[in-house]
Design a protein around this motif. Structure first.
Motif, mmCIF file in Angstrom:
data_model
loop_
_atom_site.group_PDB
_atom_site.id
_atom_site.type_symbol
_atom_site.label_atom_id
_atom_site.label_comp_id
_atom_site.label_asym_id
_atom_site.label_seq_id
_atom_site.Cartn_x
_atom_site.Cartn_y
_atom_site.Cartn_z
ATOM 1 N N MET A 1 0.837 -1.206 0.000
ATOM 2 C CA MET A 1 0.000 0.000 0.000
ATOM 3 C C MET A 1 0.873 1.258 0.000
ATOM 4 N N ARG A 3 1.272 4.823 1.256
ATOM 5 C CA ARG A 3 0.768 5.551 2.413
ATOM 6 C C ARG A 3 0.789 7.047 2.114
ATOM 7 N N GLN A 18 -9.332 12.937 0.442
ATOM 8 C CA GLN A 18 -9.270 11.644 1.129
ATOM 9 C C GLN A 18 -10.203 10.638 0.455
ATOM 10 N N GLU A 22 -9.152 7.101 -1.395
ATOM 11 C CA GLU A 22 -9.681 5.830 -0.905
ATOM 12 C C GLU A 22 -10.469 5.068 -1.963
ATOM 13 N N GLU A 28 -3.654 4.283 0.696
ATOM 14 C CA GLU A 28 -4.375 4.504 1.952
ATOM 15 C C GLU A 28 -3.959 5.851 2.542
ATOM 16 N N VAL A 30 -3.124 7.893 5.602
ATOM 17 C CA VAL A 30 -2.705 7.606 6.978
ATOM 18 C C VAL A 30 -2.745 8.844 7.858
ATOM 19 N N LEU A 46 4.666 9.471 10.732
ATOM 20 C CA LEU A 46 4.106 8.561 9.741
ATOM 21 C C LEU A 46 5.065 8.215 8.601
ATOM 22 N N PRO A 48 5.341 9.155 5.385
ATOM 23 C CA PRO A 48 4.516 8.678 4.270
ATOM 24 C C PRO A 48 5.310 8.474 2.984
ATOM 25 N N ASP A 49 4.722 7.706 2.081
ATOM 26 C CA ASP A 49 5.305 7.543 0.747
ATOM 27 C C ASP A 49 5.002 8.754 -0.125
ATOM 28 N N THR A 76 10.047 10.262 0.584
ATOM 29 C CA THR A 76 8.682 10.784 0.486
ATOM 30 C C THR A 76 8.555 11.657 -0.761
#
Length: 230
Positions: A1, A3, A18, A22, A28, A30, A46, A48-49, A76
């Protein structure tokens, strides 16, 4: 996934983004941050990616945050979603290492296209890393453009066609109904009739639009445009 953290001060827009994320397989959300403190905290926690970043905040500059992410979170990526249309702002964001740039308002189809392309990029990058591939020009083209073929007409824009302007016009095309002229599009977008006509003809060539001749009741015939039917 993949993120995703959304950094957007407008809670309503953050919620829309968001929902868009989704809907897409492989992503996802986060975290959502609406100010500078939340943004820094969520980045730290977090990792995130992908960050979906606005540029306008009451307490910070999105461009400054972009630079902060580039310095401190090398894994990121950042995709900007903003109403900013100034050339200097767009240029600075590109120079700052942004992965992609979307102008508000963003329709879901455009959003989906961008994130699917990003997902493909991540998958290709992982494959190269896992196989310890020696990078050649085709590999670089695959990562940058999604193709190893120089002849891909959808990747390499023709002379006189700018990516940001074409995306801005696409937003108008996707929301417009009926038919319109180059002059009407120019007035809407804030550029000349000649520029509008060049982009409209480009989209006709790509099959996005269809062109007709309107004779009207007075005056000379005029070229009008509408969405192409599939």
């Amino acid at each position: 996934m993949i993120r995703v953290v959304i950094i957007e001060d407008d809670v309503r827009i953050a919620s829309i983004n968001q929902r868009f994320v989704e809907k897409l397989e492989g992503f996802e959300v986060v975290g959502i941050a609406t100010d500078k403190a939340q943004a820094h905290e969520q980045l730290d926690i977090l990792m995130p990616d992908l960050v979906l970043l606005d540029l306008y905040f009451p307490d910070m500059s999105g461009l400054d945050l972009l630079q902060h992410i580039q310095r401190n979170y090398p894994h990121t990526d950042v995709m900007i979603i903003t109403a900013a249309k100034e050339f200097d702002t767009v240029r600075e964001a590109i120079r700052g290492g942004v992965y992609d740039f979307m102008i508000k308002p963003v329709v879901f189809e455009r959003f989906q296209e961008k994130l699917k392309a990003y997902r493909k990029y991540r998958e290709q990058l992982r494959q190269y890393e896992e196989s310890d591939t020696q990078m050649d020009q085709q590999c670089v083209d695959q990562l940058l453009w999604g193709t190893g073929e120089r002849s891909d007409k959808d990747t390499y824009l023709p002379k006189g066609i700018d990516k940001i302007t074409s995306e801005k016009i696409m937003v108008y095309i996707e929301s417009a109904a009926g038919v319109w002229t180059a002059e009407e599009l120019g007035k809407h977008g804030g550029f000349s009739r000649t520029t509008a006509r060049r982009y409209l003809e480009y989209f006709v060539e790509k099959g996005v639009l269809a062109a007709d001749i309107s004779y009207g009741t007075v005056g000379r015939p005029e070229r009008v445009y509408r969405k192409a039917t599939s």
